[in-house]
Every structure is written in structure tokens, then in C-alpha cells.
Scaffold this active site. Structure first.
Site, PDB file in Angstrom:
ATOM      1  N   ASP A 302       0.922  -1.165  -0.087  1.00 21.11           N
ATOM      2  CA  ASP A 302      -0.130  -0.122   0.076  1.00 21.11           C
ATOM      3  C   ASP A 302       0.936   1.249   0.023  1.00 21.11           C
ATOM      4  OD1 ASP A 302       0.897  -0.727   2.573  1.00 21.11           O
ATOM      5  OD2 ASP A 302      -0.234   0.750   3.437  1.00 21.11           O
ATOM      6  N   GLU A 303       0.295   2.288  -0.534  1.00 21.36           N
ATOM      7  CA  GLU A 303       0.743   3.725  -0.161  1.00 21.36           C
ATOM      8  C   GLU A 303       2.297   3.916  -0.520  1.00 21.36           C
ATOM      9  OE1 GLU A 303      -1.922   5.424   3.004  1.00 21.36           O
ATOM     10  OE2 GLU A 303      -0.583   4.146   3.768  1.00 21.36           O
ATOM     11  N   ALA A 304       2.661   3.079  -1.589  1.00 23.82           N
ATOM     12  CA  ALA A 304       4.291   3.211  -2.046  1.00 23.82           C
ATOM     13  C   ALA A 304       4.421   4.433  -2.833  1.00 23.82           C
ATOM     14  CB  ALA A 304       4.579   1.942  -2.709  1.00 23.82           C
TER      15      ALA A 304
END
Ligand code: TNX
Length: 489
Positions: A302-304
Site C-alpha cells: 500500500d501507499e508506495a
């Protein structure tokens, strides 16, 4: 039979009268296998403290009034987790196709007894079980709870308490978010500084902590005894500052990052182009897989935001191969749907712009639903809630309960939905009491969304939930007495 059960069973047929537990009641098992005896011991351990009764465990041939647990080899219509509970005037009989089914029947049996059954010390009783017949099969195979032990560490005893409370509502997956920017919480023998350096920090600057592999094995066993599978998450390639602080060589520039105790997201990334990154991941996932009897390893994803998209996709595809090589099924947050996925992959939907989860499903992957505005139980209930975040809105008891999985993700067929999972991020939660306050009473509602095939009816549900106040109270749960519920008496 006054039905205050949560989750609501598939069918409940009340009858006249009760069967009351007494000092003469026994628990019988058929067949007397270790797995059956384990369910019986679990039941006895729930009932002995408050009743003070001996409740001996005996073979099915024993005479006298009994709570009879029986495997029905022909009962495959009940599936891997269903059960039938028949209560007559002279005893109760619980049948299932598997010990797991019996375990869920035991949870129903607990809830049919007066709330005082949950006390840790002897209570006066009496202990009536209302006569009737319940037949129950879950809607979804995946009924989960995620705990973020990375932002704030939760010691082993706290995790065990959460497992007990989740199992009481028939949840069967505990997803542990073991690593993030603020902390690395599992000892990895081949990379010892992860826990020794990365485990020393927490959001807000607290002391941190980590699980030894022996601690983790104890959690796996504790969960397994409650028919719950642990799903360990190592969040990659973002949310990795704790690892990047522990090992300079994991950084693209070879410089160790300073520890991080804030609550921003999206700033850290492993070095996607360095081979050592994949040796690191292979070692970590290898050790984790060896500790994990369950099928699943969660790789985050997530949210990289600090990883360019092309790098992210290459990275996820390589990590997928590593997870597969260790014999596990890959779970990832829905962003992994941007990469090429095998049909065995599982994408966990969380954000409202759901193109990535649909992309995962289009590739044949399964989907777990964790829609933030419904089941991110780290959101405040309302503006008065002292703990929690608000980015996904306020989540009332009703909002966590009153939603339908089948229509959450347009374009994703119900057959591809593995189930639902509540998530409890811990940026603002530091103690077990905080965790209980955010989970209860919203978690039982999510549990019902995952278990019960029948449509949801908020008015009926809120009446049933009110009856759980004294029950949660007897368990010592620090629950929020939300004004939406009439918590009489
Ligand atoms: C989003 S959900 C995150 C987490 C935060 C959470 C706080 C997701 C996959 N990422 O990193 O802790 O919001 O609610």
C-alpha cells in the site's frame, strides 16, 4: 428462545422450555479425538469459572445430562465451519462436519447462556439454555481483523486477549501488520538488527518492542486453538523506514535512515534496483513462512508513494514469486492489482477509488473487503471520541454494520469475494484498553456482515447488540457505550 445472537445464525427455531446446566452436567465428545477433546476443553474452560461446575469431559456413551459434541461425517452440507445446535429439555447436542464447526457452535452456546456466564468468578446462576434448534453456516470464508502492532506494539498477552474476543464473534483470521515506518515487530534471525534497531521505536516516541520467534509461535498456537489463522504482514516496498534505519544497505543511497516516530505515510521505499533487497525479502519471508502453518503471507504493497509506478509493478511481481517459492498465497493491499497477478493472489480493498481491486479481480484474484469508511475501526465513532483518526470519516456503530459486501465493488462478482476484514491502525492507540474501546461495539457488526447470509436490519441488530453490553461487561471489555444503542439495564 429469545434471540440476541451475534452474528445472526442462518436459522433459529425456538421451542418450549429450557435445559439448565447443573453440577451433574457433563460434556461429551464423539469421536474422542484430540481435536474434539480440545473443543470440549475450550468449552469447559469458558463455563467452569462462572458456574463453578466440574463439567467433566466424557465419551458419548456416558449417562446423564450433557452438552454433547459430535462430528457428523455425513454433514458436509454444513461445510468447513457450519454447525447444528439442538437444545432439548434433557440436554444440548452440537453437531458439525469439522471441529471448527463445533467451535463456532460453542460460541453460539455461550451467547445463549445468561451474560453472567462470562464472569471469571462463581456466580449464583441459574444457567438455562433455551430449547430450540439452530442451523448455521457462514456466508464468507474470510472473516478477519487486522491489528497494527507496528505503530504501537501490543505485547503477546494483549494479542491473545484480542484473539479471544474476536473468536467469540466467529472471526477466523487475525492479520498482524508487523512492520511499518515506525517499528519492526518480529525477530528475523538472519537480519537481527530489524528487531534490535527497528523494534525500538513507535509512533509518538514510545518504547516499541517486538515478538521473538517463540512469542510468535505461541500466538500461532493460541490462535489455532481458537480456529483462527494468523496472517503475518511485512509491508513492502513502502512503509519500510524501520528496516531502512536498521540496515543501510537496503537504502538506494546506502545511507541508513533515521528512526521515524511521526504518523505521515508514503515517504519510504526499499531499493527496488538492488539485488540485496530481494535476498532480504527472501530471508524474511522464508523465516515467516516457516513460522506460519496458515496459507497466507501478506506483503503490504500500500501507499508506495516513494516508489515509481514501473518499479512498483516489477517489485510486486518479483515478491509474488518469492512468496510462491515459500509455498504461500500472497495477500496484498489492493494496489497490487496494478501488477500482473496469479489467480491465487488476494487483494485487500481499502480505499474508495477502487480501480486497483477491480483490476486484481479481473485477473482472477480473490478480494477481501476492508472499505475504510465502514471497517477502519481506528476512525472515531463521532466527534467526541477521544482516540482515533478521521480521514475516512466518522464510523458509527451503524456505519460499521449497515453495508452490503456484494455491492461494494462494482464489477467484482460475489464469487470472487473471499470475505471481510476490519482494520485497526494504531497511530493513536497505545494500550489494550484503547484497542477494546475502538473495536467494541463495532467489531461484532463487522463479524455479522462477514458471517450472516441474511440481510441486515439495523433496528433488530441494535436490540441484539444492547444485550451484549452486560456480556462484554462481564468479560471486562472496555467498550464504548454508543448513544445509538439502548444499553439497558
Ligand atoms: C491508511 S490503509 C494506511 C495506513 C494508515 C491508515 C490509518 C492502508 C493500506 N494504509 O498506513 O495507518 O490509513 O487509518
Amino acid at each position: 428462545m429469545i434471540n440476541t445472537l451475534i452474528p445472526q445464525p442462518l436459522s433459529v427455531q425456538p421451542a418450549e422450555g429450557v435445559f439448565a446446566l447443573t453440577a451433574d452436567t457433563s460434556i461429551t465428545v464423539s469421536p474422542a479425538t484430540p481435536a474434539m477433546t480440545a473443543v470440549a476443553e475450550y468449552l469447559a474452560a469458558r463455563l467452569r469459572p462462572a458456574t463453578g461446575f466440574a463439567l467433566p469431559i466424557q465419551p458419548a456413551e456416558a449417562a446423564g445430562p450433557a452438552l454433547a459434541l459430535a462430528l457428523d461425517p455425513a454433514g458436509d452440507a454444513l461445510g468447513a465451519e457450519g454447525y447444528v445446535l439442538a437444545i432439548g429439555l434433557d440436554g444440548a447436542r452440537l453437531t458439525a462436519h469439522t471441529p471448527a464447526g463445533l467451535f463456532y457452535g460453542v460460541q453460539t452456546l455461550r451467547q445463549l447462556l445468561p451474560p453472567a456466564i462470562e464472569n471469571a468468578t462463581p456466580q449464583p446462576g441459574p444457567w438455562p439454555l433455551p430449547a430450540g434448534r439452530i442451523r448455521d453456516v457462514p456466508r464468507f470464508a474470510w472473516r478477519g481483523l487486522m491489528l497494527d502492532v507496528a505503530r504501537h506494539f501490543l505485547p503477546v498477552a494483549g494479542v491473545m486477549r484480542v484473539i479471544d474476543l474476536a473468536a467469540a464473534y466467529k472471526l477466523n483470521r487475525l492479520h498482524l501488520h508487523l512492520t511499518d515506518d515506525q517499528g519492526w515487530r518480529i525477530d528475523i534471525a538472519s537480519w537481527p538488527e530489524l528487531a534490535r534497531v527497528g523494534g525500538q521505536t513507535a509512533a509518538g516516541g514510545g518504547p516499541g518492542g517486538y515478538y521473538t520467534q517463540a512469542d510468535y509461535a505461541a500466538l500461532v498456537a493460541y490462535a489455532a486453538a481458537r480456529h483462527m489463522t494468523l496472517v503475518p504482514e511485512i509491508d513492502l516496498p513502502g512503509h519500510t523506514n524501520a528496516a531502512l534505519a536498521a540496515y543501510a544497505e537496503l537504502n538506494a543511497d546506502g545511507q541508513a535512515r533515521p528512526p521515524y516516530t511521526g504518523i505521515e505515510v508514503g515517504f519510504s521505499s526499499l531499493a527496488i534496483g538492488k539485488e540485496i533487497t530481494y535476498r532480504f525479502i527472501d530471508d524474511v519471508i522464508g523465516e515467516l513462512a516457516a513460522l506460519t502453518p496458515g496459507d497466507f503471507i501478506h506483503i503490504g504493497g500500500d501507499e508506495a508513494l516513494a516508489t515509481p509506478k514501473g518499479d512498483y509493478i516489477r517489485f510486486i511481481e518479483r515478491v509474488a514469486a518469492i512468496v510462491r517459492a515459500h509455498g504461500k498465497r500472497m495477500v496484498g493491499w489492493e494496489e497490487i492489482g496494478q501488477a500482473r497477478l496469479e489467480p491465487s493472489a488476494i487483494a485487500q480493498h481499502w480505499a474508495s477509488g477502487h480501480a486497483a481491486a477491480a483490476a486484481a479481480a479481473a485477473q482472477g484474484a480473490s478480494v477481501i473487503l476492508s472499505p475504510a469508511p465502514r471497517v477502519y475501526l481506528d476512525m472515531k465513532y463521532d466527534e467526541a471520541t477521544p482516540l482515533g483518526l478521521t480521514w475516512a470519516g466518522h464510523i458509527s456503530v451503524r456505519a460499521a454494520y449497515d453495508w452490503e459486501p456484494a455491492t461494494q465493488l462494482p464489477g467484482v462478482a460475489e464469487e470472487q469475494l473471499l470475505g471481510v476484514e476490519a482494520a485497526l491502525w494504531s497511530e493513536t492507540l497505545t494500550t489494550l484498553a484503547d484497542i477494546e474501546f475502538m473495536l467494541f461495539p463495532r467489531l461484532p457488526g463487522v463479524a455479522e456482515v462477514g458471517w450472516s447470509a441474511a440481510g441486515r436490519d439495523w433496528e433488530a441488530y441494535r436490540a441484539r447488540l444492547a444485550a451484549h453490553g452486560p456480556r462484554l461487561g462481564a468479560m471486562g471489555v472496555n467498550y464504548y457505550r454508543a448513544a445509538e444503542i439502548d444499553w439497558s439495564p
